[in-house]
Motif scaffolding. Structure first.
Motif, short mmCIF file in Angstrom:
data_model
loop_
_atom_site.label_atom_id
_atom_site.label_comp_id
_atom_site.label_asym_id
_atom_site.label_seq_id
_atom_site.Cartn_x
_atom_site.Cartn_y
_atom_site.Cartn_z
N ILE A 82 0.71 -1.04 -0.19
CA ILE A 82 0.23 -0.21 0.24
C ILE A 82 0.85 1.49 -0.47
N LYS A 83 0.01 2.02 -0.68
CA LYS A 83 1.48 3.97 -0.64
C LYS A 83 0.77 4.21 0.14
N TYR A 84 1.79 5.19 1.08
CA TYR A 84 2.31 6.17 1.73
C TYR A 84 0.01 6.32 2.15
N ASP A 119 10.28 13.32 8.05
CA ASP A 119 9.79 13.28 9.00
C ASP A 119 9.19 13.14 9.48
N ASN A 120 7.41 13.52 8.98
CA ASN A 120 6.41 13.27 9.53
C ASN A 120 5.51 11.76 8.71
N ASN A 122 7.65 9.25 7.71
CA ASN A 122 8.36 8.19 8.65
C ASN A 122 7.60 8.42 10.11
N ASN A 123 7.55 9.18 10.84
CA ASN A 123 6.95 9.56 12.21
C ASN A 123 5.33 8.90 12.26
N PHE A 124 4.74 9.30 11.46
CA PHE A 124 3.70 8.50 11.05
C PHE A 124 3.26 6.74 10.90
N ILE A 125 3.97 6.50 9.91
CA ILE A 125 3.94 4.99 9.30
C ILE A 125 5.11 4.04 10.72
N LYS A 126 5.83 4.55 11.68
CA LYS A 126 6.51 4.19 13.12
C LYS A 126 5.09 3.98 13.96
#
Length: 155
Positions: A82-84, A119-120, A122-126
């Motif tokens: 799935i795409k971000y 950064d936004n 990356n942080n959301f997915i993590k």
């Protein structure tokens, strides 16, 4: 004692869609699972999203998109890519799936994502991922190996 969560699917996401798809393909093959790509399924279902947008409107387009993603989340024994953007909008439908984030450094991501966006995202997915696989290079062999090792540790 808390019961361990069981998952029906594995969702693969990274900030490089092509890389995610390649890893998911190899992972599905290694685990003898089915493979599904949400973006491809949406395009197949909608045939011509631009035409639907022009004739039926944005709300209808989003409704159809969500329907396809929800349907995809109900598959079983499937590795899903799935795409971000789709994951951000519909991640709640994957509550019975294990979300695996393939974390690449900003320098390894192919897309034109600036530092703040990186950064936004990356942080959301993590924050929503059940498992984050940190990769020092864009190697599908390394990614699949690390995923299988982590899955083995979880069983």
């Amino acid at each position: 004692m808390e019961k361990e969560k069981s998952y029906i699917n594995i969702v693969i996401v990274s900030l490089d869609d092509k890389f995610s798809k390649n890893v998911a393909n190899d992972l599905a093959s290694n685990l003898d699972m089915f493979l599904a790509d949400c973006k491809d399924l949406i395009e197949y279902d909608l045939i011509d999203p631009k035409e639907i947008l022009n004739k039926c409107g944005f709300d209808y387009l989003k409704k159809r998109e969500k329907c396809v993603v929800k349907n995809c989340a109900e598959y079983q024994n499937t590795v899903i890519t799935i795409k971000y953007d789709l994951l951000k909008e519909y991640y709640e439908v994957f509550k019975d799936s294990m979300i695996i984030y393939l974390e690449l450094s900003n320098m390894k991501v192919n897309q034109s994502i600036n530092k703040i966006d990186y950064d936004n995202r990356n942080n959301f997915i993590k924050g929503i991922a059940d498992l984050t696989i940190l990769l020092d290079k864009k190697s599908k062999v390394q990614a699949v190996k690390k995923i299988i090792e982590k899955l083995g540790e979880m069983v």
